[in-house]
Design an enzyme around this catalytic site. Structure first.
Site, short mmCIF file in Angstrom:
data_model
loop_
_atom_site.label_atom_id
_atom_site.label_comp_id
_atom_site.label_asym_id
_atom_site.label_seq_id
_atom_site.Cartn_x
_atom_site.Cartn_y
_atom_site.Cartn_z
N ASP A 1 8.62 4.34 7.98
CA ASP A 1 9.72 3.75 7.22
C ASP A 1 9.47 2.30 6.80
O ASP A 1 10.12 1.79 5.90
CB ASP A 1 11.05 3.87 7.97
CG ASP A 1 11.07 3.17 9.32
OD1 ASP A 1 10.01 2.67 9.75
OD2 ASP A 1 12.15 3.13 9.95
N ARG A 2 8.52 1.62 7.44
CA ARG A 2 8.23 0.24 7.07
C ARG A 2 7.05 0.18 6.10
O ARG A 2 6.31 1.15 5.96
CB ARG A 2 7.94 -0.61 8.31
CG ARG A 2 9.12 -0.70 9.25
CD ARG A 2 8.87 -1.68 10.37
NE ARG A 2 10.03 -1.73 11.27
CZ ARG A 2 10.38 -2.79 11.99
NH1 ARG A 2 9.65 -3.88 11.95
NH2 ARG A 2 11.45 -2.74 12.77
N ASP B 1 6.53 5.52 12.24
CA ASP B 1 7.38 6.61 11.74
C ASP B 1 7.54 6.59 10.22
O ASP B 1 8.38 7.31 9.68
CB ASP B 1 8.74 6.60 12.43
CG ASP B 1 9.57 5.38 12.11
OD1 ASP B 1 8.98 4.31 11.87
OD2 ASP B 1 10.82 5.47 12.12
N SER C 1 9.19 3.85 16.48
CA SER C 1 8.93 3.17 15.21
C SER C 1 7.60 2.44 15.21
O SER C 1 6.55 3.05 15.32
CB SER C 1 10.09 2.21 14.89
OG SER C 1 9.95 1.67 13.60
N HIS C 2 7.64 1.13 15.11
CA HIS C 2 6.44 0.31 14.98
C HIS C 2 5.87 -0.13 16.33
O HIS C 2 4.91 -0.88 16.36
CB HIS C 2 6.77 -0.93 14.15
CG HIS C 2 7.90 -1.74 14.73
ND1 HIS C 2 9.20 -1.30 14.68
CD2 HIS C 2 7.92 -2.93 15.38
CE1 HIS C 2 9.98 -2.19 15.28
NE2 HIS C 2 9.23 -3.18 15.71
N LYS D 1 15.15 3.10 5.44
CA LYS D 1 14.09 2.40 4.72
C LYS D 1 12.94 3.37 4.53
O LYS D 1 12.82 4.36 5.25
CB LYS D 1 13.65 1.15 5.47
CG LYS D 1 13.38 1.30 6.95
CD LYS D 1 13.11 -0.08 7.56
CE LYS D 1 13.00 -0.03 9.07
NZ LYS D 1 14.30 -0.02 9.75
N ASP E 1 4.29 2.06 9.06
CA ASP E 1 4.33 1.93 10.52
C ASP E 1 4.31 3.32 11.16
O ASP E 1 4.03 4.33 10.51
CB ASP E 1 5.56 1.14 10.96
CG ASP E 1 6.86 1.88 10.69
OD1 ASP E 1 6.89 2.73 9.78
OD2 ASP E 1 7.86 1.60 11.38
#
Length: 596
Positions: A307-308, A305, A124-125, A412, A303
């Site tokens: 999603d943010r 991937d 992710s982030h 998200k 981010d």
């Protein structure tokens, strides 16, 4: 032609494979098995994952699964183990890269939703590249992150594993092959290259009016800037913003995925999206700096991937909690909600501010406060679809950690959040004549605060803290300030008094399950009677040590104070909370790693 043979390889359990709130994240060298103790780390984890998925499928091997990543590593290793276990259809996006929201969309929609899950190779982030992080998460058949029952069972299997299946011989899959190219790996298993964009673009078109957005993109005076942070969201932003909506390529920055994210930290906050923040006329604390007519009308960042999201206007940072509340209040501008007469349910993670609460109450929308982790929104979104209970869709939800989304998928979605804001701006400017100043993000934010009051909010992150020290601090809070008698703790020189403490637990209204120990809440009172709070949590998204998160919130109705920068408005509350929990003494940290 079948190109490989199946081999069963002896292994033994490797400690520490318990997934956090969104999969398992470790340093990349751990996954690579650089040390002998971790020799089969990725193989053990994926075999345990596949065995858990099969067990959840009535003991039968799952039939169809997506394998995709954010541009890091290990696609081929995952494919080999899947094929060796007899997964019939393995769908891999062209190029291997796919944002997490796009994977969720493809699970739900491709070939009528025939995929039974998706393995997403992402941290992710978190930073990527040598010495940094890698992760694996699993999404289930409705596109939702695996729930705790699944991840607990997976962890148990990692502690009992004795062998894994893999392929011997054969060539690596050509991830650059044409869409619909198939590679037959065994008599049972084949890899098919799929279009990474198709289902995701389709579902976004169902949420927004692309024709109207395309016209608004040409509006004189309206400009947009999107920072992909060299993550998986970049190609999707290009496809949607440039190819579908007609924004110029100059609207994109860092939208080319890189395995190490260009050596940046792909977390869309004020610290790590510093270049975008500066271009939007903002200081590092989110307060307004110098901006001009050339400053973009709206800016956003994704981010690693995809999603943010971070949302900003010219000289105006929109906190994630405020963004969620403002999307809710402006639901009529977003077709996904307006077609249904508004959201039928809204939710936020407990550490997020109460900005959404007051809007939901005013609009009489069912509201929920859940633990941190998108999987807790999944049951609410799927209440009718999965459990045949009350239908809360269309549903809106979000987390303070820069996550916003709806029921169009079960994750998200950073790009969705940006399109929601562009739709709000489009609606706010529908009666503004050409040549007149456009209604800005700042105008929308100021109007909202005037109507509902401002929830000053920020988060202090203390990253890579010694785990024993972090747990010692949490135990002190739990014992002395939550379970203990705090009536004798008076106000300090700031005049801020500790009112009480509590530990958050959650009973799921859909399936009745209870989740405990989800955050320690300290409620305070200022001298003038205003309420405030500090929340402490240990994050489950780091790969080493512990991350202490301290969330600060204070409600302010006085419009004359709404323009103050949040870190300044909350400084005295932060100092009071840090002193009470003895954070500096116990952890040795005299400052947070990041303030957002």
């Amino acid at each position: 032609l079948v190109s490989s043979t199946v081999a069963e390889i002896t292994t033994s359990p490797i400690a520490g494979m318990k997934p956090g709130t969104s999969g398992l994240r470790k340093k990349v060298e751990v996954w690579q098995g650089v040390d002998d103790a971790n020799k089969y780390y990725v193989e053990n984890f994926i075999q345990s994952l596949i065995d858990t998925a099969a067990e959840n499928n009535g003991g039968k091997m799952i039939d169809t699964v997506i394998v995709a990543g954010d541009g890091r590593y290990f696609n081929n290793e995952a494919i080999q183990i899947l094929a060796a276990n007899g997964v019939k259809n393995i769908w891999v996006p062209q190029g291997g890269i796919m944002s997490t929201p796009a994977v969720s969309a493809a699970i739900r929609m491709r070939e009528g939703g025939s995929a039974q899950g998706g393995i997403i190779l992402t941290a992710s982030h978190n930073p990527g590249g040598p010495g940094e992080d890698f992760g694996i998460k699993y999404n289930e058949e409705y596109g939702q992150p695996a729930g705790e029952d699944f991840t607990d069972a997976l962890y148990e299997k990692t502690t009992e594993i004795t062998s894994f299946k893999s392929l011997e011989g054969g060539d690596d899959i050509d991830l650059g092959a044409d869409v619909n190219t198939s590679f037959q790996l065994t008599e049972e298993s084949a890899v098919t290259i799929i279009d990474p964009f198709a289902e995701y673009v389709e579902v976004l078109k169902s949420c927004f009016d692309f024709d109207a957005l395309r016209a608004f993109a040409q509006r004189p005076g309206f400009t947009l800037l999107f920072d992909g942070m060299h993550g998986a969201g970049g190609p999707f932003a290009k496809r949607v913003l440039v190819e579908e909506l007609g924004f110029p390529e100059s609207s994109l920055m860092r939208c080319d995925p890189k395995p190490d994210f260009g050596k940046c930290h792909p977390d869309p906050n004020l610290t790590y999206a510093a270049e975008l923040v500066k271009k939007m006329g903002l200081n590092a604390d989110g307060s307004a700096s110098d901006f001009t007519d050339e400053t973009p009308t709206i800016g956003a960042a994704n981010d690693g991937d995809g999603d943010r999201n971070l949302i900003a206007g010219a000289g105006c940072f929109v906190t994630p909690s405020d963004s969620l509340a403002m999307i809710c209040d402006n639901w009529k501008a977003i077709p996904h909600f307006s077609k249904a007469g508004g959201p039928k349910g809204v939710a936020r993670s407990m550490p997020s501010s109460a900005a959404l609460d007051v809007v939901a109450e005013a609009l009489d929308i069912p509201f929920f406060s859940t633990p941190t982790g998108w999987k807790f929104f999944g049951n609410l979104m799927g209440s009718k679809e999965q459990f045949d209970q009350r239908d809360y869709t269309p549903f809106l939800c979000g987390e303070e950690s820069f996550g916003t989304g709806s029921d169009h998928i079960r994750e998200k979605d950073g790009l969705w959040a940006m399109l929601a804001w562009v739709s709000i701006l489009m609606d706010a400017n529908k009666d503004v004549a050409e040549g007149e100043p456009l209604v800005s993000v700042k105008d929308i934010v100021s109007k909202h605060w005037s109507k509902y009051g401002r929830h000053f909010y920020c988060r202090y992150d203390y990253e890579a803290v010694d785990s024993d020290a972090a747990n010692k601090m949490m135990d002190l809070i739990r014992t002395d300030l939550v379970a203990g008698d705090v009536s004798s703790i008076g106000a300090d020189e700031s005049g801020i008094k500790l009112a009480d403490g509590e530990e958050f637990s959650y009973t799921d209204p859909v399936d009745g399950s209870t989740t405990s120990k989800q955050g320690l809440i300290l409620n305070f009172e200022f001298e003038n009677g205003d309420a405030a709070r500090a929340v402490f949590r240990l994050s489950g998204t780091g790969s080493a040590g512990a991350t202490i998160r301290m969330y600060l919130e204070k409600y302010e109705k006085d419009e004359s104070k709404h323009g103050e920068a949040a870190p300044v408005a909350l400084k005295s509350l932060a100092e009071r909370a840090i002193g009470l929990v003895q954070l500096e003494q116990i952890t040795g940290r005299d400052a947070p790693t990041v303030i957002t």
